[in-house]
Design a protein around this motif. Structure first.
Motif, PDB file in Angstrom:
ATOM      1  N   ILE A  10      63.508   4.661 -15.970  1.00 34.95           N
ATOM      2  CA  ILE A  10      64.238   5.888 -15.630  1.00 34.95           C
ATOM      3  C   ILE A  10      64.165   6.875 -16.783  1.00 34.95           C
ATOM      4  N   LEU A  11      64.390   6.402 -17.994  1.00 37.10           N
ATOM      5  CA  LEU A  11      64.352   7.280 -19.162  1.00 37.10           C
ATOM      6  C   LEU A  11      62.956   7.860 -19.388  1.00 37.10           C
ATOM      7  N   GLN A  12      61.927   7.066 -19.175  1.00 39.93           N
ATOM      8  CA  GLN A  12      60.552   7.558 -19.325  1.00 39.93           C
ATOM      9  C   GLN A  12      60.247   8.628 -18.292  1.00 39.93           C
ATOM     10  N   ALA A  13      60.693   8.429 -17.073  1.00 41.93           N
ATOM     11  CA  ALA A  13      60.457   9.416 -16.016  1.00 41.93           C
ATOM     12  C   ALA A  13      61.165  10.727 -16.332  1.00 41.93           C
ATOM     13  N   ARG A  14      62.387  10.636 -16.813  1.00 38.78           N
ATOM     14  CA  ARG A  14      63.129  11.845 -17.179  1.00 38.78           C
ATOM     15  C   ARG A  14      62.440  12.573 -18.336  1.00 38.78           C
ATOM     16  N   ARG A  15      61.970  11.805 -19.321  1.00 38.13           N
ATOM     17  CA  ARG A  15      61.286  12.403 -20.461  1.00 38.13           C
ATOM     18  C   ARG A  15      60.003  13.105 -20.019  1.00 38.13           C
ATOM     19  N   ARG A  16      59.237  12.460 -19.155  1.00 43.05           N
ATOM     20  CA  ARG A  16      58.000  13.080 -18.646  1.00 43.05           C
ATOM     21  C   ARG A  16      58.320  14.365 -17.881  1.00 43.05           C
ATOM     22  N   GLN A  17      59.389  14.345 -17.102  1.00 39.25           N
ATOM     23  CA  GLN A  17      59.785  15.529 -16.349  1.00 39.25           C
ATOM     24  C   GLN A  17      60.162  16.668 -17.306  1.00 39.25           C
ATOM     25  N   ARG A  18      60.948  16.375 -18.345  1.00 43.00           N
ATOM     26  CA  ARG A  18      61.315  17.397 -19.328  1.00 43.00           C
ATOM     27  C   ARG A  18      60.083  17.936 -20.046  1.00 43.00           C
ATOM     28  N   GLU A  19      59.169  17.043 -20.410  1.00 39.31           N
ATOM     29  CA  GLU A  19      57.948  17.472 -21.092  1.00 39.31           C
ATOM     30  C   GLU A  19      57.133  18.413 -20.220  1.00 39.31           C
ATOM     31  N   GLN A  20      57.036  18.122 -18.931  1.00 37.74           N
ATOM     32  CA  GLN A  20      56.310  18.991 -18.012  1.00 37.74           C
ATOM     33  C   GLN A  20      56.987  20.353 -17.878  1.00 37.74           C
TER      34      GLN A  20
END
Length: 70
Positions: A10-20
């Motif tokens: 979940i944290l990785q997905a959120r981080r990827r979303q913020r990075e995008q």
């Protein structure tokens, strides 16, 4: 049966979303800056053309790199 979702996922997905999101905003800012430089180049005296052309080239390269990450 319930599916187990790991917190790390979940944290990785959120981080990827913020990075995008940050990357999209960065691309927008670079595009605006490039457009501004092109407009200023059109009105600049000939003595400033090499410096302004260099800025335009560098912004173009940065934009190309940033869009390749999308």
């Amino acid at each position: 049966m319930a599916e187990i979702i790991h917190l790390r996922t979940i944290l990785q997905a959120r981080r990827r979303q913020r990075e995008q999101e940050y990357l999209h905003r960065s691309v927008e800012v670079i595009e605006q800056s490039l457009q501004c430089q092109v407009e200023e180049f059109a009105h600049a005296p000939a003595a400033e053309w090499p410096v302004r052309a260099s800025k335009i080239r560098k912004l173009g390269e940065l934009l190309e790199y940033a869009t390749s990450l999308l």
